[in-house]
Scaffold this motif. Sequence first.
Motif, PDB file in Angstrom:
ATOM      1  N   ASN A   1       0.807  -1.222   0.000  1.00 28.81           N
ATOM      2  CA  ASN A   1       0.000   0.000   0.000  1.00 28.81           C
ATOM      3  C   ASN A   1       0.840   1.273   0.000  1.00 28.81           C
ATOM      4  O   ASN A   1       0.555   2.233   0.709  1.00 28.81           O
ATOM      5  CB  ASN A   1      -0.978   0.017   1.197  1.00 28.81           C
ATOM      6  N   ALA A   2       1.910   1.257  -0.813  1.00 36.09           N
ATOM      7  CA  ALA A   2       2.686   2.485  -0.983  1.00 36.09           C
ATOM      8  C   ALA A   2       1.973   3.350  -2.015  1.00 36.09           C
ATOM      9  O   ALA A   2       1.236   2.854  -2.859  1.00 36.09           O
ATOM     10  CB  ALA A   2       4.097   2.154  -1.445  1.00 36.09           C
ATOM     11  N   ASP A   3       2.240   4.660  -1.959  1.00 39.23           N
ATOM     12  CA  ASP A   3       1.579   5.574  -2.885  1.00 39.23           C
ATOM     13  C   ASP A   3       2.184   5.512  -4.291  1.00 39.23           C
ATOM     14  O   ASP A   3       1.469   5.501  -5.285  1.00 39.23           O
ATOM     15  CB  ASP A   3       1.686   7.021  -2.361  1.00 39.23           C
ATOM     16  N   HIS A   4       3.526   5.553  -4.351  1.00 38.20           N
ATOM     17  CA  HIS A   4       4.194   5.638  -5.649  1.00 38.20           C
ATOM     18  C   HIS A   4       5.217   4.526  -5.810  1.00 38.20           C
ATOM     19  O   HIS A   4       5.906   4.184  -4.858  1.00 38.20           O
ATOM     20  CB  HIS A   4       4.977   6.963  -5.764  1.00 38.20           C
ATOM     21  N   VAL A   5       5.339   4.007  -7.010  1.00 41.39           N
ATOM     22  CA  VAL A   5       6.345   2.967  -7.235  1.00 41.39           C
ATOM     23  C   VAL A   5       7.760   3.532  -7.034  1.00 41.39           C
ATOM     24  O   VAL A   5       8.686   2.797  -6.685  1.00 41.39           O
ATOM     25  CB  VAL A   5       6.177   2.314  -8.630  1.00 41.39           C
TER      26      VAL A   5
ATOM     27  N   CYS B   1       2.865   0.729  14.627  1.00 38.35           N
ATOM     28  CA  CYS B   1       2.119   1.977  14.408  1.00 38.35           C
ATOM     29  C   CYS B   1       2.203   2.887  15.618  1.00 38.35           C
ATOM     30  O   CYS B   1       2.468   4.092  15.493  1.00 38.35           O
ATOM     31  CB  CYS B   1       0.632   1.700  14.150  1.00 38.35           C
ATOM     32  N   GLU B   2       1.984   2.296  16.791  1.00 39.29           N
ATOM     33  CA  GLU B   2       1.998   3.111  18.013  1.00 39.29           C
ATOM     34  C   GLU B   2       3.392   3.661  18.289  1.00 39.29           C
ATOM     35  O   GLU B   2       3.553   4.819  18.665  1.00 39.29           O
ATOM     36  CB  GLU B   2       1.538   2.294  19.229  1.00 39.29           C
ATOM     37  N   LEU B   3       4.400   2.814  18.103  1.00 40.70           N
ATOM     38  CA  LEU B   3       5.754   3.274  18.396  1.00 40.70           C
ATOM     39  C   LEU B   3       6.180   4.379  17.432  1.00 40.70           C
ATOM     40  O   LEU B   3       6.851   5.343  17.823  1.00 40.70           O
ATOM     41  CB  LEU B   3       6.757   2.120  18.345  1.00 40.70           C
ATOM     42  N   VAL B   4       5.766   4.260  16.167  1.00 35.05           N
ATOM     43  CA  VAL B   4       6.094   5.322  15.213  1.00 35.05           C
ATOM     44  C   VAL B   4       5.415   6.622  15.645  1.00 35.05           C
ATOM     45  O   VAL B   4       6.014   7.699  15.621  1.00 35.05           O
ATOM     46  CB  VAL B   4       5.660   4.933  13.778  1.00 35.05           C
TER      47      VAL B   4
ATOM     48  N   VAL C   1       2.271   0.269   4.692  1.00 30.84           N
ATOM     49  CA  VAL C   1       3.290   1.254   5.042  1.00 30.84           C
ATOM     50  C   VAL C   1       2.692   2.629   5.324  1.00 30.84           C
ATOM     51  O   VAL C   1       3.270   3.414   6.072  1.00 30.84           O
ATOM     52  CB  VAL C   1       4.404   1.353   3.975  1.00 30.84           C
ATOM     53  N   LYS C   2       1.524   2.917   4.745  1.00 28.82           N
ATOM     54  CA  LYS C   2       0.914   4.227   5.021  1.00 28.82           C
ATOM     55  C   LYS C   2       0.370   4.243   6.445  1.00 28.82           C
ATOM     56  O   LYS C   2       0.550   5.209   7.183  1.00 28.82           O
ATOM     57  CB  LYS C   2      -0.196   4.536   4.013  1.00 28.82           C
ATOM     58  N   ASP C   3      -0.246   3.143   6.826  1.00 24.62           N
ATOM     59  CA  ASP C   3      -0.742   2.972   8.184  1.00 24.62           C
ATOM     60  C   ASP C   3       0.381   3.104   9.211  1.00 24.62           C
ATOM     61  O   ASP C   3       0.252   3.757  10.225  1.00 24.62           O
ATOM     62  CB  ASP C   3      -1.266   1.527   8.302  1.00 24.62           C
ATOM     63  N   ILE C   4       1.477   2.427   8.936  1.00 23.13           N
ATOM     64  CA  ILE C   4       2.588   2.413   9.879  1.00 23.13           C
ATOM     65  C   ILE C   4       3.226   3.793   9.956  1.00 23.13           C
ATOM     66  O   ILE C   4       3.640   4.248  11.014  1.00 23.13           O
ATOM     67  CB  ILE C   4       3.609   1.333   9.490  1.00 23.13           C
ATOM     68  N   GLY C   5       3.280   4.472   8.808  1.00 19.17           N
ATOM     69  CA  GLY C   5       3.692   5.868   8.834  1.00 19.17           C
ATOM     70  C   GLY C   5       5.172   6.117   9.025  1.00 19.17           C
ATOM     71  O   GLY C   5       5.574   7.216   9.394  1.00 19.17           O
TER      72      GLY C   5
END
Lengths: 451, 438
Positions: A97-101, A213-216, A242-246
């Motif tokens: 789930n990345a935005d751009h290749v 996610c929380e630690l990030v 990866v967007k969720d994890i941020g």
Amino acid sequence: MAALEDPRPAVNGAAPHVSKKPKLSFITESELRDEFAHHQPGIARLNNGSFGSCPASIIAAQRRWQFRFLRQPDDFFFNQLQPQIIQSRTVIKDLINADHVDEVAIVDNATTAAAIVLQHVGWAFAEGRFQKGDAVVMLHCAFQAVKKSIEAYVTRAGGSVIVVHLPFPVSSNEEIIAEFRKGLARGKANGKKVRLAIIDHITSMPCVVIPACELVRICREEGVERVFVDAAHAIGNIHVDVKDIGADFYVSNLHKWFFCPPSVAFLYCRKSPVSPDLHHPVVSHEYGNGLAIESAWIGTRDYSSQLVIPEVLEFTRRFEGGLEGIRNRNHDKVVEMAQMLAKAWGTNLGSPPEMCPSMAMIGLPSKLGVLSDDDALKLRSHLRDHFLVEVPIHCEVPRDGETGAMDADGCMTGYVRISHQVYNILDEYIRLRDAIIQLAQNGVTWKTLQS
Amino acid sequence: MACPITATANSNSKSKQTLISPSEIQSEFSHHDPTVARVNNGSFGCCPASIIAAQHRHQLLFLRQPDHFYYNTLKPSILQTRLLIQNLINADHVDEVSIVDNATTAAAIVLQHAARAFTSSAFQPGDAVILLHYAYGAVKKSVHAYISRTGGHVIEVHLPFPVKSSSEIVSEFEKALRLGKANGRKIRLAIIDHITSMPCVIIPIIELVKMCRDEGVDRIFVDGAHAIGNVEIDVKSIGADFYTSNMHKWLFCPPSAAFLYCKMSDELSDLHHPVVSHEYGNGLAMESSWTGTRDNSAQLVLPEVMEFLNRFEGGLQGIMTRNHENVVEMAQMLVEAWGTELGAPPELCSSMAMVGMPACLGIKSGSDGLRLRKHLRECFKVEVPIYYREPLEGEVDPITGYARISHQVYNVAGDYCRLRDAVNTLVKEGLTCALLLK
């Protein structure tokens, strides 16, 4: 090895392509056995976590790619390699789930990804963007290669290191979150600027799923400039978004749990002003064209393991529920096996089931007396050589002031890390169970067996 | 062209009846596209079928039981490779030999080391690194990434091409070295090709290294990417501090494997592989042997390669000699057919030669060369790299394009005839690179 076919293309110029015929049924038991028939028979192979596994049909696909290069390497280099790597990167981008290749680079392994991120930090120190004493945060159980990379690129350049100790055994995410918050605050106590935090998504040893996610989020709150998630074990093991994890950087190995041949990993780098400054340390003519392009050509190499990713995705679709189905079943099975072992040994799991991925930590009977890393390694060799059981062993000595986890006979300091992948069967875990029981019998520690 | 196997007495006592036959050679390379005239071994090398099979066996050993392989098999296997290389190149200690992925990686290792010296102020801003103008593109970029970035001054030495003799090369280098040292500038590192890639010429490396030592150059790195299996390498005679060569180009290894030789010195312990693993600090050879989970199989087949070489008359030496003789013969055939000339005399050709292309083809840039190469590949199934040489002022009808032909054991005379005829066809049709653009 019936499943390994002659990889050379039968027709001149025939392109190996991903099968488009509709799937009539899922992979059968016997097809599954064939896919892993090259694994050494007779070994209880309970360590998918260390080096992963690769099905025979993917090995065959890899060889087809290898032969395409060998057949006419110039044509391959000029016309085929780059588009094919972009295809692989696109498959990964969708998976995570990345935005751009552009954000997805393919590299050899997580160790290489760590070198890329940390060399970047090293340059910042050398060029004065970071000041001496600025800090990098890592978990105390970070993978040894990552620790050494921090030494080579951060400590050596004048940076300082904040080590956050996570609890193990552990009962909940909340414990980890609380410890992390404390550790980070302590480390920042002298007004240190924290330039980078390196957080495992799934720690290697001991193996636990970290609430990334929380630690990030905590890192962001605490003003940590950049976050690098070392998710070497993650893809094919737990859900990755990866967007969720941020995080700013996220790496995972594809040869561990995603059925790729050794070796291949992806490094996700969220688009940011520093993106153009990230470089592969092996510099080729592609230098300056962005990390993904640089990584796609680091001199003449065999890139075939990077090219089978579309075929691997097809392979996972032969299983009910695809990759997600595989993950869920691996998790359920490994927890079931872990509980079976803990019961048989009178010990406990190192973490609750919800914090286990496709791996689990189970306490070894304390009477085995695994009291050091050296003991752990020797016991592991003993299990391999005498019982044909392959399983890594972790030693967790309680910290000062802590009593540690106990079984009926004393403090549990040794833990096995069992894995479950699609090729594993019940018998393998039974063999581990019985080997340990035999070693622990009559109060004999494995050490006395040695002498 | 003479048959590659001649019936002369050889010193290898047992192997007379096991010499490889021409049809066995073709069989070993039957995975090559049979429709292509493959005269470019120099770029990507080649690998015989029996070595590919050996590589697959090593790969399967790992896949079979990776933990056992990692703990018990990998290190001894890499050590075997290093010992064979040590012997081949006449290094003093096996500790001096590291196995890396390719020469590009070796360059990164040496240059990252120099970059550290600049950032730690062991070297001063403006201290110089000297390299050839014809240095490989990746090496130039690496110099930019590690040396220019950290304040080093970069000196490029222009060498003549076409070239008539090594003494031309020696005198140009000497001039550039003197100029480089003007105003008391310190030269910290010289990077010298053993065989330049494009244009392809054997460099008189022993003289140049000696010259560098005499002129007080701190360290010398020889980029011998093309060298092993192509020309003789004696690292002690050459006397450089660092020497790298690719084993997949001319030594029949699968992609990819190379060695980096680092002469023993106090500084040796501070050389590091940029991909840091738990082996960090255990010496470059150890660090290079484990850079995280990889497929090391290409690095492990050298014993099988040695066996393969022994199937040829005269072993590796015999192969090198015949490749050189054949490529020179083919080059002379081509210049005669095209009415052009060689870019360098035979003694400066290795198993590769630079053959002038007819001026009427109108090769006016590097892009023209690439376009023409593509055209030859697509329309004639001839694979040959083309070098563009900028003409000097006042040159009349200059030869600006040179084909770099290679000869390896799988090549046959017909490959070069096809190149000859393809170019003749283009000339007859009045094709120019400008027309190719349309």
